[in-house]
Design a protein around this motif. Sequence first.
Motif, mmCIF file in Angstrom:
data_model
loop_
_atom_site.group_PDB
_atom_site.id
_atom_site.type_symbol
_atom_site.label_atom_id
_atom_site.label_comp_id
_atom_site.label_asym_id
_atom_site.label_seq_id
_atom_site.Cartn_x
_atom_site.Cartn_y
_atom_site.Cartn_z
ATOM 1 N N LEU A 222 0.079 -22.816 10.012
ATOM 2 C CA LEU A 222 1.299 -22.743 9.914
ATOM 3 C C LEU A 222 2.157 -21.325 9.813
ATOM 4 C CD1 LEU A 222 2.023 -25.970 7.491
ATOM 5 C CD2 LEU A 222 2.323 -25.852 10.147
ATOM 6 N N LEU A 223 1.602 -20.311 9.010
ATOM 7 C CA LEU A 223 1.820 -19.063 8.950
ATOM 8 C C LEU A 223 1.579 -18.252 10.114
ATOM 9 C CD1 LEU A 223 0.651 -18.342 5.250
ATOM 10 C CD2 LEU A 223 3.051 -18.747 5.964
ATOM 11 N N LEU A 224 0.453 -18.651 10.699
ATOM 12 C CA LEU A 224 0.247 -17.801 12.045
ATOM 13 C C LEU A 224 0.758 -18.470 13.223
ATOM 14 C CD1 LEU A 224 -3.705 -17.158 11.286
ATOM 15 C CD2 LEU A 224 -1.834 -15.514 11.010
ATOM 16 N N ARG A 225 1.354 -19.461 13.311
ATOM 17 C CA ARG A 225 1.863 -20.189 14.349
ATOM 18 C C ARG A 225 3.211 -19.374 14.703
ATOM 19 N NH1 ARG A 225 2.931 -26.320 13.975
ATOM 20 N NH2 ARG A 225 0.572 -26.245 13.778
ATOM 21 N N PRO A 226 4.080 -18.920 14.134
ATOM 22 C CA PRO A 226 5.186 -18.300 14.691
ATOM 23 C C PRO A 226 5.075 -16.949 15.161
ATOM 24 C CG PRO A 226 5.876 -19.190 12.442
ATOM 25 C CD PRO A 226 4.400 -19.302 12.534
ATOM 26 N N ARG A 227 5.453 -16.502 16.145
ATOM 27 C CA ARG A 227 5.450 -15.087 16.800
ATOM 28 C C ARG A 227 6.183 -14.293 15.873
ATOM 29 N NH1 ARG A 227 5.837 -14.558 23.085
ATOM 30 N NH2 ARG A 227 5.187 -12.538 22.306
ATOM 31 N N LEU A 228 5.553 -13.097 15.700
ATOM 32 C CA LEU A 228 6.081 -12.050 14.741
ATOM 33 C C LEU A 228 7.249 -11.319 15.887
ATOM 34 C CD1 LEU A 228 3.282 -10.274 13.074
ATOM 35 C CD2 LEU A 228 4.783 -11.865 12.147
ATOM 36 N N PRO A 229 8.342 -10.930 15.384
ATOM 37 C CA PRO A 229 9.291 -10.434 16.169
ATOM 38 C C PRO A 229 8.773 -8.998 16.778
ATOM 39 C CG PRO A 229 9.987 -9.954 13.824
ATOM 40 C CD PRO A 229 8.603 -10.873 14.035
ATOM 41 N N GLU A 230 9.207 -8.548 18.100
ATOM 42 C CA GLU A 230 8.865 -7.319 18.673
ATOM 43 C C GLU A 230 9.472 -6.324 17.867
ATOM 44 O OE1 GLU A 230 6.470 -6.771 20.891
ATOM 45 O OE2 GLU A 230 6.037 -9.084 21.258
ATOM 46 N N PRO A 231 8.599 -5.120 17.814
ATOM 47 C CA PRO A 231 9.049 -3.979 16.764
ATOM 48 C C PRO A 231 10.114 -3.408 17.788
ATOM 49 C CG PRO A 231 6.866 -3.502 17.434
ATOM 50 C CD PRO A 231 7.146 -5.035 17.795
ATOM 51 N N ALA A 232 11.201 -2.952 17.157
ATOM 52 C CA ALA A 232 12.197 -2.066 18.091
ATOM 53 C C ALA A 232 11.725 -0.653 18.469
ATOM 54 C CB ALA A 232 13.346 -1.770 17.009
ATOM 55 N N ILE A 233 11.971 -0.414 19.478
ATOM 56 C CA ILE A 233 11.422 0.845 19.944
ATOM 57 C C ILE A 233 12.423 1.889 19.305
ATOM 58 C CG2 ILE A 233 11.328 2.354 22.069
ATOM 59 C CD1 ILE A 233 9.142 0.091 21.736
ATOM 60 N N PRO A 234 11.964 2.844 18.510
ATOM 61 C CA PRO A 234 12.569 4.026 17.966
ATOM 62 C C PRO A 234 13.213 4.958 18.980
ATOM 63 C CG PRO A 234 10.483 4.213 17.506
ATOM 64 C CD PRO A 234 10.533 3.199 18.402
ATOM 65 N N THR B 18 15.070 6.113 10.644
ATOM 66 C CA THR B 18 14.960 5.097 9.619
ATOM 67 C C THR B 18 13.880 5.129 8.746
ATOM 68 O OG1 THR B 18 13.869 3.258 10.827
ATOM 69 C CG2 THR B 18 16.190 3.539 11.291
ATOM 70 N N HIS B 19 12.774 5.742 8.922
ATOM 71 C CA HIS B 19 11.564 5.862 8.127
ATOM 72 C C HIS B 19 10.864 4.463 7.966
ATOM 73 C CE1 HIS B 19 12.943 10.096 7.414
ATOM 74 N NE2 HIS B 19 14.050 9.508 6.918
ATOM 75 N N GLN B 20 11.021 3.746 8.862
ATOM 76 C CA GLN B 20 10.225 2.288 8.950
ATOM 77 C C GLN B 20 8.989 2.487 9.595
ATOM 78 O OE1 GLN B 20 11.391 -0.376 6.967
ATOM 79 N NE2 GLN B 20 12.999 1.065 6.248
ATOM 80 N N ARG B 21 8.073 1.763 9.086
ATOM 81 C CA ARG B 21 6.524 1.897 9.900
ATOM 82 C C ARG B 21 6.988 1.001 11.213
ATOM 83 N NH1 ARG B 21 1.879 -1.197 7.059
ATOM 84 N NH2 ARG B 21 3.035 -2.777 8.021
ATOM 85 N N ILE B 22 6.456 1.499 12.103
ATOM 86 C CA ILE B 22 6.663 0.657 13.714
ATOM 87 C C ILE B 22 5.008 0.279 13.919
ATOM 88 C CG2 ILE B 22 7.119 0.876 16.255
ATOM 89 C CD1 ILE B 22 9.567 1.541 14.296
ATOM 90 N N ASP B 23 4.104 0.603 13.751
ATOM 91 C CA ASP B 23 2.816 0.375 14.126
ATOM 92 C C ASP B 23 1.784 1.260 13.553
ATOM 93 O OD1 ASP B 23 0.973 -1.341 15.021
ATOM 94 O OD2 ASP B 23 1.591 -1.298 17.112
ATOM 95 N N VAL B 24 0.410 0.655 13.430
ATOM 96 C CA VAL B 24 -0.621 1.263 13.098
ATOM 97 C C VAL B 24 -1.905 1.207 14.341
ATOM 98 C CG1 VAL B 24 -2.519 1.839 11.229
ATOM 99 C CG2 VAL B 24 -0.187 1.083 10.730
ATOM 100 N N LEU B 25 -2.046 2.212 14.760
ATOM 101 C CA LEU B 25 -3.254 2.171 15.871
ATOM 102 C C LEU B 25 -4.665 2.289 15.273
ATOM 103 C CD1 LEU B 25 -1.506 4.348 18.742
ATOM 104 C CD2 LEU B 25 -1.273 1.673 17.968
ATOM 105 N N ALA B 26 -5.706 1.797 16.086
ATOM 106 C CA ALA B 26 -6.846 1.566 15.425
ATOM 107 C C ALA B 26 -7.937 2.917 15.371
ATOM 108 C CB ALA B 26 -7.748 0.488 16.204
ATOM 109 N N ASP B 27 -7.287 3.842 16.115
ATOM 110 C CA ASP B 27 -8.002 5.103 16.235
ATOM 111 C C ASP B 27 -6.922 6.221 16.602
ATOM 112 O OD1 ASP B 27 -7.299 5.163 19.108
ATOM 113 O OD2 ASP B 27 -9.253 3.834 19.319
ATOM 114 N N ARG B 28 -7.334 7.168 16.735
ATOM 115 C CA ARG B 28 -6.321 8.391 17.013
ATOM 116 C C ARG B 28 -6.799 9.233 18.539
ATOM 117 N NH1 ARG B 28 -7.895 13.543 13.336
ATOM 118 N NH2 ARG B 28 -10.273 13.720 13.871
ATOM 119 N N LYS B 29 -7.037 8.342 19.353
ATOM 120 C CA LYS B 29 -7.331 8.637 20.633
ATOM 121 C C LYS B 29 -6.070 8.849 21.482
ATOM 122 C CE LYS B 29 -12.113 6.999 20.898
ATOM 123 N NZ LYS B 29 -13.040 6.114 21.491
#
Length: 335
Positions: free
Chosen positions: A6-18, A43-54
């Motif tokens: 039930l927690l995973l069913r709703p789609r997370l909102p798309e992050p705003a493009i800063p 805004t100093h809000q976290r947008i995303d975390v990528l799995a590597d730095r490539k």
Amino acid sequence: MTTLRLLLRPRLPEPAIPRVLSVDDFALRRGRHYATLLIDAVTHQRIDVLADRKAATLTAWLGSIPVSRSSAGTDRPLTPKPSTLLTPPRSGSDRWHLRHNLAAAVDKTVIAHASCWNSLPHNTSGVAAQRTRRRFAAVHELTDVGVGLLETTRRLGWSLNTVKRYARAESVEQLLRPPRYGRCLVDPYRDLVRRRLSEQVPVTRILDEIRAAGYTRSANLLVRYFQQGRADAPGPVPSPRKPDLVDHVPTLRSGHRPTPTHRTLDRLLPQMTAMARQVHAFATNLTYRRGIDLPDWIETTRSLQLPGFGQFLDSLVKAQPAVTAGLTRDCPGFG
């Protein structure tokens, strides 16, 4: 499991493009595994975390947005090549990293000039001093006959940075550093101790007098204080890693120094006037957005051959367009 579904069913909102994106990497396991952190620089809000730095991973995420990136210099560039994007991003080094890296370069230079401001006597025949002399002789025995630094590193089995440090020194005395002591509980009574020593008062009597003034520690600490020569120095010896010695230097002007740092810097800066002048010039470029003066500043600073500024200057040259943009643009993401 039902609750999790039930927690995973709703789609997370798309992050705003800063409007301005700050990109920096961090270590999940230092030297092995890194990730990339994307922050909205406004805004100093976290947008995303990528799995590597490539760059390829960042290219897949980026759109047509300006990028503020770290100017650490030693890390691989996070901004992808413009040819891989539909619209090239406008990048600029953030000014916090520029100030931070400048302070680190000042730190290294202060330590290299320790003999100028640290007047404590030091043992030049101890175990550490003898090891330094042997290493200096071994490096220069090879480099003086034309052996390259990489070959010297291979023959001696040392790191390249160690070989460079010994090869750049013209004499072994430049590598023999005086001792660096932290603050001691005898320091508040130092003037009294010096005065009574000059009057040839016995140590036991000096101990009684400083105890009457508030000293609560043992006689052994006072004796070690004498043996280390700390009572003979003209003043308390500052540590090069203390904030009042390094962190304030990039933004100080004569007559505008915080009270606790005034005496310390007055003792230090006359020994390194050229470095202080360049640091103040860089602070002026940061304050008044004078990125156009960066090439002249780099050339002048490199000509001074300051021992701690080599890596910092190389990082500025490597990312010069981004650094110039970061010094020039009045953008909240680059501060």
